[in-house]
Design a protein around this motif. Structure first.
Motif, short mmCIF file in Angstrom:
data_model
loop_
_atom_site.label_atom_id
_atom_site.label_comp_id
_atom_site.label_asym_id
_atom_site.label_seq_id
_atom_site.Cartn_x
_atom_site.Cartn_y
_atom_site.Cartn_z
N ALA A 26 -2.89 -1.89 -0.10
CA ALA A 26 -3.74 -2.09 -1.28
C ALA A 26 -4.94 -1.16 -1.26
CB ALA A 26 -4.20 -3.54 -1.35
N ASP A 34 -2.71 -0.74 -8.97
CA ASP A 34 -2.63 -2.20 -9.01
C ASP A 34 -2.87 -2.74 -7.61
OD1 ASP A 34 -2.15 -4.85 -9.46
OD2 ASP A 34 -0.07 -4.61 -10.10
N ASN A 36 -3.88 -5.78 -6.45
CA ASN A 36 -3.30 -7.08 -6.16
C ASN A 36 -1.78 -7.03 -6.13
OD1 ASN A 36 -5.74 -8.54 -5.92
ND2 ASN A 36 -5.93 -8.64 -8.14
N ASP A 40 0.23 -8.17 -2.78
CA ASP A 40 1.18 -9.27 -2.79
C ASP A 40 2.56 -8.81 -2.31
OD1 ASP A 40 -0.75 -11.00 -3.69
OD2 ASP A 40 -0.18 -10.84 -5.80
N THR A 61 -8.33 -12.69 -1.91
CA THR A 61 -8.66 -11.27 -1.84
C THR A 61 -9.96 -10.99 -2.56
OG1 THR A 61 -6.29 -10.74 -1.88
CG2 THR A 61 -7.83 -8.94 -2.29
N ILE A 72 -9.41 -9.75 2.96
CA ILE A 72 -8.27 -10.65 2.74
C ILE A 72 -8.35 -11.80 3.73
CG2 ILE A 72 -5.77 -10.83 2.56
CD1 ILE A 72 -5.71 -7.76 2.37
#
Length: 206
Positions: A26, A34, A36, A40, A61, A72
């Motif tokens: 991330a 993106d 998130n 995920d 997050t 996180i």
């Protein structure tokens, strides 16, 4: 107790590894993708929802685009094998990680076409929007970024910075334009200053 303790340690290690991988993935998307979604996807790939027969209770997050960090925190619960005989049916494990996006600085020259052909079809507006979006990605909310320099090179022979921007020029003398007034146009620096960073004693204007 030893068996359940080992299961708990295994779950915690798996959970920590999963959020570390998710954070690194991330982190590459801060400000440009993106965050998130990437987080995920990598977490789910590294920590199955039913690992050791348990469940993931939370995955929190916090993204700070200005600082370039992702924090996180995750909690998972697994059933016990033997501790339930003394009243402990489940046990929870937690993990936390902070990922700092590295930025090594950059020297960037934006060569922007502002000739007459850009005046139609919304092209000059799209050019400005794209340039601003790029600067927002690099600088975020900060006014400066260490070891980062960005220059703008107009794709034409001269550019009009506006007659009110005389403070941008070196060697500016209004008397040079008598009897007329300076219209604000600036041309390239004279050699050898067109290829050097040294401050010149003057600048060619017209």
């Amino acid at each position: 107790l030893a068996i359940d303790g080992g299961r708990g340690y295994s779950a915690q290690a798996k959970l920590q590894s999963a959020i570390d991988a998710a954070g690194l993935a991330a982190g590459r998307a801060i400000g440009v993708g993106d965050v998130n979604g990437d987080l995920d996807m990598f977490f789910d790939s590294n920590y199955p929802a039913d690992f050791l027969g348990g469940r993931v209770d939370s995955l929190d997050t916090v993204v700070d685009e200005n600082a370039g960090t992702i924090t996180i925190s995750a909690t998972a619960t697994i059933p016990t094998a033997f501790m339930r005989v003394v009243g402990y049916d489940e046990m929870s494990v937690t993990a936390r990680t902070v990922v700092q996006r590295a930025f090594n600085g950059i020297e960037l020259a934006l060569v922007l076409d502002d000739t007459g052909s850009m005046q139609s079809g919304g092209k000059i507006t799209a050019l400005k929007d794209a340039a601003h979006e790029l600067l927002d990605i690099i600088y975020g909310e900060s006014e400066t970024v260490e070891d980062t320099w960005i220059g703008v090179v107009p794709y034409r022979g001269a550019v009009n910075v506006g007659s009110g921007q005389t403070s941008w020029l070196t060697g500016y003398d209004p008397a040079d334009y008598d009897p007329g007034a300076w219209g604000g146009c600036v041309e390239a620096r004279a050699a050898p200053f067109d290829q050097e960073d040294d401050v010149s004693s003057g600048i060619i204007v017209g």
